[in-house]
Write a protein that holds these residues in place. Structure first.
Motif, mmCIF file in Angstrom:
data_model
loop_
_atom_site.group_PDB
_atom_site.id
_atom_site.type_symbol
_atom_site.label_atom_id
_atom_site.label_comp_id
_atom_site.label_asym_id
_atom_site.label_seq_id
_atom_site.Cartn_x
_atom_site.Cartn_y
_atom_site.Cartn_z
ATOM 1 N N LYS A 111 15.393 -4.947 55.683
ATOM 2 C CA LYS A 111 15.084 -4.329 56.965
ATOM 3 C C LYS A 111 16.105 -3.266 57.333
ATOM 4 N N LYS A 112 17.368 -3.551 57.027
ATOM 5 C CA LYS A 112 18.407 -2.605 57.396
ATOM 6 C C LYS A 112 18.270 -1.314 56.598
ATOM 7 N N PHE A 113 17.822 -1.413 55.357
ATOM 8 C CA PHE A 113 17.604 -0.203 54.572
ATOM 9 C C PHE A 113 16.546 0.663 55.253
ATOM 10 N N LYS A 114 15.423 0.048 55.590
ATOM 11 C CA LYS A 114 14.322 0.809 56.172
ATOM 12 C C LYS A 114 14.686 1.373 57.532
ATOM 13 N N GLY A 115 15.485 0.627 58.285
ATOM 14 C CA GLY A 115 15.873 1.099 59.611
ATOM 15 C C GLY A 115 16.723 2.347 59.546
ATOM 16 N N CYS A 116 17.334 2.601 58.400
ATOM 17 C CA CYS A 116 18.198 3.775 58.258
ATOM 18 C C CYS A 116 17.418 4.986 57.763
ATOM 19 N N LEU A 117 16.129 4.804 57.427
ATOM 20 C CA LEU A 117 15.391 5.894 56.805
ATOM 21 C C LEU A 117 14.453 6.607 57.758
ATOM 22 N N TYR A 118 14.295 6.079 58.963
ATOM 23 C CA TYR A 118 13.359 6.676 59.898
ATOM 24 C C TYR A 118 14.093 7.456 60.964
ATOM 25 N N SER A 119 13.504 8.550 61.394
ATOM 26 C CA SER A 119 14.042 9.333 62.500
ATOM 27 C C SER A 119 12.897 9.669 63.430
ATOM 28 N N VAL A 127 30.038 9.151 51.295
ATOM 29 C CA VAL A 127 29.731 7.885 50.623
ATOM 30 C C VAL A 127 30.558 6.756 51.218
ATOM 31 N N GLY A 128 31.833 7.056 51.541
ATOM 32 C CA GLY A 128 32.682 6.043 52.167
ATOM 33 C C GLY A 128 32.141 5.592 53.509
ATOM 34 N N ARG A 129 31.636 6.525 54.290
ATOM 35 C CA ARG A 129 31.062 6.170 55.588
ATOM 36 C C ARG A 129 29.773 5.371 55.425
ATOM 37 N N ALA A 130 29.014 5.656 54.353
ATOM 38 C CA ALA A 130 27.756 4.952 54.129
ATOM 39 C C ALA A 130 27.970 3.474 53.846
ATOM 40 N N LYS A 131 29.187 3.107 53.419
ATOM 41 C CA LYS A 131 29.475 1.696 53.156
ATOM 42 C C LYS A 131 29.355 0.844 54.414
ATOM 43 N N LYS A 132 29.487 1.480 55.582
ATOM 44 C CA LYS A 132 29.470 0.739 56.842
ATOM 45 C C LYS A 132 28.064 0.532 57.389
ATOM 46 N N VAL A 133 27.056 1.079 56.706
ATOM 47 C CA VAL A 133 25.683 0.975 57.210
ATOM 48 C C VAL A 133 25.204 -0.473 57.215
ATOM 49 N N CYS A 134 25.364 -1.161 56.099
ATOM 50 C CA CYS A 134 24.937 -2.553 55.995
ATOM 51 C C CYS A 134 25.565 -3.171 54.753
ATOM 52 N N LYS A 135 25.439 -4.482 54.627
ATOM 53 C CA LYS A 135 26.049 -5.197 53.511
ATOM 54 C C LYS A 135 25.432 -4.781 52.178
ATOM 55 N N GLU A 136 24.115 -4.511 52.181
ATOM 56 C CA GLU A 136 23.462 -4.119 50.939
ATOM 57 C C GLU A 136 24.010 -2.790 50.422
ATOM 58 N N TRP A 137 24.203 -1.827 51.322
ATOM 59 C CA TRP A 137 24.737 -0.530 50.925
ATOM 60 C C TRP A 137 26.186 -0.687 50.441
ATOM 61 N N LEU A 138 26.963 -1.503 51.132
ATOM 62 C CA LEU A 138 28.352 -1.728 50.731
ATOM 63 C C LEU A 138 28.424 -2.295 49.321
ATOM 64 N N SER A 139 27.572 -3.266 49.034
ATOM 65 C CA SER A 139 27.568 -3.903 47.720
ATOM 66 C C SER A 139 27.164 -2.919 46.626
ATOM 67 N N CYS A 140 26.144 -2.103 46.898
ATOM 68 C CA CYS A 140 25.652 -1.165 45.895
ATOM 69 C C CYS A 140 26.652 -0.039 45.643
#
Length: 277
Positions: free
Chosen positions: A2-10, A39-52
């Motif tokens: 869900k967190k991935f999708k929530g970051c893709l809509y505007s 890329v460093g800032r993108a780590k704070k978006v969600c746990k999935e992004w941080l892990s990847c």
């Protein structure tokens, strides 16, 4: 997801939405092409992004993309001149001569550390330390008095890093007769501050030499070795988040004897190696 999708809509006032690109496409085609700071800032978006983003596979992809094209520059300092050239194969012969922002010969400039195009240099005639960006011709003298910002060759060490607030910091390790003092200069505040160092270590005495820094993940790594005694060597790690030091044993090789060596950060593999010899 869900967190991935929530970051893709505007959503705008007209309820228009961007198409759902999917996390796989973002991580394989978009993220690796972004600058390191983004890329460093993108780590704070969600746990999935941080892990990847923290995975070795992503680090390798990002490194390959950053090495492509002509965005990377090479600074060449000669005896009387200074040039900036592109790293692209087809543009290797294109050079731009630049004028130094300080009144010394190019050969009298020592590069102490570099990070993202920013250099920490020392002037041979005065030993003053400066922060220099050759691309935009910007330079700041960070030496205030005899206690701040003067580099002593063969005994001091310098490292550049970015802290958690995205501030560029110059770490200056000053080796005295029987002491080691550490100072940190903030690019944002233009001030020095003292940082506690490890107490009562044998390498506080004379005869020990510090290597240049290796910036890996959230740490600055230095090797400290006895100038006259082969095998007496240790690795010092400075945590850029907690501003603390840690002593690490140098790897043993061969028949158990320690060898003098340097640390190499291999971006393309996401690992740090020890070069001995």
């Amino acid at each position: 997801m869900k967190k991935f999708k929530g970051c893709l809509y505007s959503t705008s006032e007209s309820n228009t939405k961007l198409p759902d690109l999917g996390p796989d496409l973002i991580m394989s085609e978009i993220m690796p092409r972004l600058p390191a700071k983004c890329v460093g800032r993108a780590k704070k978006v969600c746990k999935e992004w941080l892990s990847c983003i923290s995975s070795k596979e992503f680090v390798m992809m990002h490194c390959r993309h950053m090495c492509k094209g002509s965005r990377q520059k090479i600074l060449s300092i000669g005896q009387e001149s200074c040039f900036i050239s592109n790293t692209g194969v087809d543009l290797v012969d294109e050079k731009t001569m630049i004028t130094l922002p300080f009144h010394v010969r190019p050969s009298d400039v020592w590069i102490l550390s570099s990070l993202n195009g920013l250099l920490c240099v020392c002037l041979r005639n005065t030993f003053e330390m400066l922060i220099w960006n050759p691309l935009i011709r910007s330079c700041i003298n960070i030496s205030y008095s005899k206690s701040y910002g003067f580099f002593k060759i063969y005994s001091d060490a310098v490292g550049l890093y970015i802290d958690s607030s995205n501030d560029y910091i110059v770490l200056h390790i000053k080796h005295g007769r029987f002491t080691v003092d550490v100072m940190a200069y903030s690019r944002r505040t233009s001030h020095w501050k003292r940082i506690p160092f490890l107490q009562k270590r044998h390498y506080h005495t004379n005869g020990y030499v510090w290597s240049g820094e290796t910036f890996c993940e959230d740490g600055l790594y230095f090797t400290v070795f006895q100038f006259w005694l082969a095998g007496d060597i240790v690795i010092i790690r400075f945590d850029v988040n907690t501003e603390t030091f840690l002593e690490i044993g140098f790897p043993y090789v061969g028949n158990g004897e320690t060898c003098q060596g340097n640390l190499i950060w291999l971006w393309i593999y996401g690992v740090m190696k020890v070069s001995i010899g």
